[in-house]
Design an enzyme around this catalytic site. Structure first.
Site, mmCIF file in Angstrom:
data_model
loop_
_atom_site.group_PDB
_atom_site.id
_atom_site.type_symbol
_atom_site.label_atom_id
_atom_site.label_comp_id
_atom_site.label_asym_id
_atom_site.label_seq_id
_atom_site.Cartn_x
_atom_site.Cartn_y
_atom_site.Cartn_z
ATOM 1 N N LYS A 18 0.832 -1.220 0.000
ATOM 2 C CA LYS A 18 0.000 0.000 0.000
ATOM 3 C C LYS A 18 0.860 1.261 0.000
ATOM 4 O O LYS A 18 0.479 2.274 -0.575
ATOM 5 C CB LYS A 18 -1.016 -0.004 1.149
ATOM 6 C CG LYS A 18 -0.434 -0.040 2.541
ATOM 7 C CD LYS A 18 -1.555 -0.201 3.554
ATOM 8 C CE LYS A 18 -1.078 -0.147 5.000
ATOM 9 N NZ LYS A 18 0.271 -0.615 5.321
ATOM 10 N N ARG A 136 11.918 -7.390 1.146
ATOM 11 C CA ARG A 136 11.820 -5.918 1.059
ATOM 12 C C ARG A 136 13.099 -5.252 1.579
ATOM 13 O O ARG A 136 13.625 -5.623 2.619
ATOM 14 C CB ARG A 136 10.628 -5.464 1.909
ATOM 15 C CG ARG A 136 10.496 -3.973 2.025
ATOM 16 C CD ARG A 136 9.088 -3.592 2.357
ATOM 17 N NE ARG A 136 8.781 -3.640 3.776
ATOM 18 C CZ ARG A 136 7.596 -3.289 4.268
ATOM 19 N NH1 ARG A 136 6.625 -2.905 3.477
ATOM 20 N NH2 ARG A 136 7.379 -3.345 5.558
ATOM 21 N N ARG A 171 14.650 -2.612 7.039
ATOM 22 C CA ARG A 171 14.128 -1.883 8.191
ATOM 23 C C ARG A 171 14.237 -2.766 9.418
ATOM 24 O O ARG A 171 13.948 -3.963 9.344
ATOM 25 C CB ARG A 171 12.640 -1.576 7.967
ATOM 26 C CG ARG A 171 12.385 -0.322 7.215
ATOM 27 C CD ARG A 171 10.950 -0.203 6.794
ATOM 28 N NE ARG A 171 9.961 -0.531 7.828
ATOM 29 C CZ ARG A 171 8.644 -0.477 7.628
ATOM 30 N NH1 ARG A 171 8.169 -0.116 6.475
ATOM 31 N NH2 ARG A 171 7.807 -0.780 8.591
ATOM 32 N N ARG A 182 4.000 -7.657 14.290
ATOM 33 C CA ARG A 182 3.213 -6.594 13.626
ATOM 34 C C ARG A 182 1.931 -7.172 13.018
ATOM 35 O O ARG A 182 0.880 -6.546 13.069
ATOM 36 C CB ARG A 182 4.062 -5.903 12.555
ATOM 37 C CG ARG A 182 5.122 -4.987 13.174
ATOM 38 C CD ARG A 182 6.199 -4.612 12.185
ATOM 39 N NE ARG A 182 5.708 -3.840 11.066
ATOM 40 C CZ ARG A 182 6.329 -3.783 9.877
ATOM 41 N NH1 ARG A 182 7.443 -4.472 9.679
ATOM 42 N NH2 ARG A 182 5.847 -3.038 8.922
#
Ligand code: AMP
Length: 226
Positions: A18, A136, A171, A182
């Site tokens: 998103k 990612r 990250r 999460r």
């Protein structure tokens, strides 16, 4: 009559892409976007007073308390709504408390009187989410934070951001153990939030993310905007 300013909330678990869709809306369609995750990480990297407070939640994959994050978003919204462009809130609201504060403010605060609120729910199966997050990598430059993916969005030069030339890194909260936390946190708040939208008559647009590179996803998403 003046056209209403659209304020979109992009809602969905981490790793659905998103943020990439929001960035593309900003780049190609001149939308203004706020990623609450990016803004939080920026404060943490800069070591601001707020950043020190946020760090203990973000680095553990937990949600920032509603009052703290909502104040951050409202300050940002007030500074941006004057530009009269469509706005995307990427990752906000995430809880019923945040949604209720936002909807109330949009109704009662004169600064937001000419706005219309839209929610898009990005949907993807958990297995695919884990696969995406583990591939990612993100630009380490806090002003850029461009997101890459070693499968579908590979940087031209390995480990280097195409946009600003800074090194790419994972990250800290994309570590698999934190990602699981999460996702758990997301699931805990999701039903309550969607139930709240239903109760107050807020339409939620569901977007089932198609397979394929970001361009394909964005093409499908554009149909929703239209
Ligand atoms: P994201 O980049 O959207 O996955 O967000 C990263 C982290 O920022 C989350 O795990 C939370 O710690 C924090 N965060 C971002 N948006 C919110 C929000 N709306 N409410 C609470 N915490 C948030």
């Amino acid at each position: 009559m003046e056209e209403k300013i659209k304020i979109y909330s992009f809602f969905g678990p981490p790793g659905t892409g998103k943020g990439t869709v929001a960035q593309k809306c900003a780049k190609d369609l001149d939308y203004i976007m706020l990623s609450t995750g990016d803004l939080s990480r920026k404060h943490i990297q800069e070591g601001t007073d707020l950043g020190v407070m946020l760090q203990e939640y973000v680095n553990k994959g937990q949600l920032i308390p509603d009052d703290l994050i909502t104040q951050m978003v409202f300050d940002w919204l007030k500074s941006k709504i004057v530009e009269k462009k469509p706005i995307i809130l990427d990752g906000f609201p995430r809880t019923k408390g945040q949604a209720s504060l936002l909807i109330e403010a949009l109704k009662s605060d004169p600064d937001f009187s000419n706005s219309i609120f839209k929610v898009v729910n990005f949907d993807l199966i958990e297995e695919e989410i884990i696969k995406r997050i583990s591939s990612r990598i993100t630009c380490s430059n806090k002003e850029c934070q461009e997101v890459y993916n070693t499968i579908v969005k590979v940087p031209t030069e390995t480990g280097i951001c195409d946009l600003c030339g800074s090194p790419l890194s994972r990250r800290p909260d994309d570590d698999p153990a934190i990602v699981r936390e999460r996702l758990k946190v997301f699931a805990r708040f999701k039903d309550d939030l969607l139930g709240f939208y239903h109760d107050v008559g807020q339409t939620v647009i569901h977007f089932a993310i198609p397979e394929g590179p970001p361009e394909t996803v964005f093409k499908m998403f554009s149909k929703i905007l239209a």
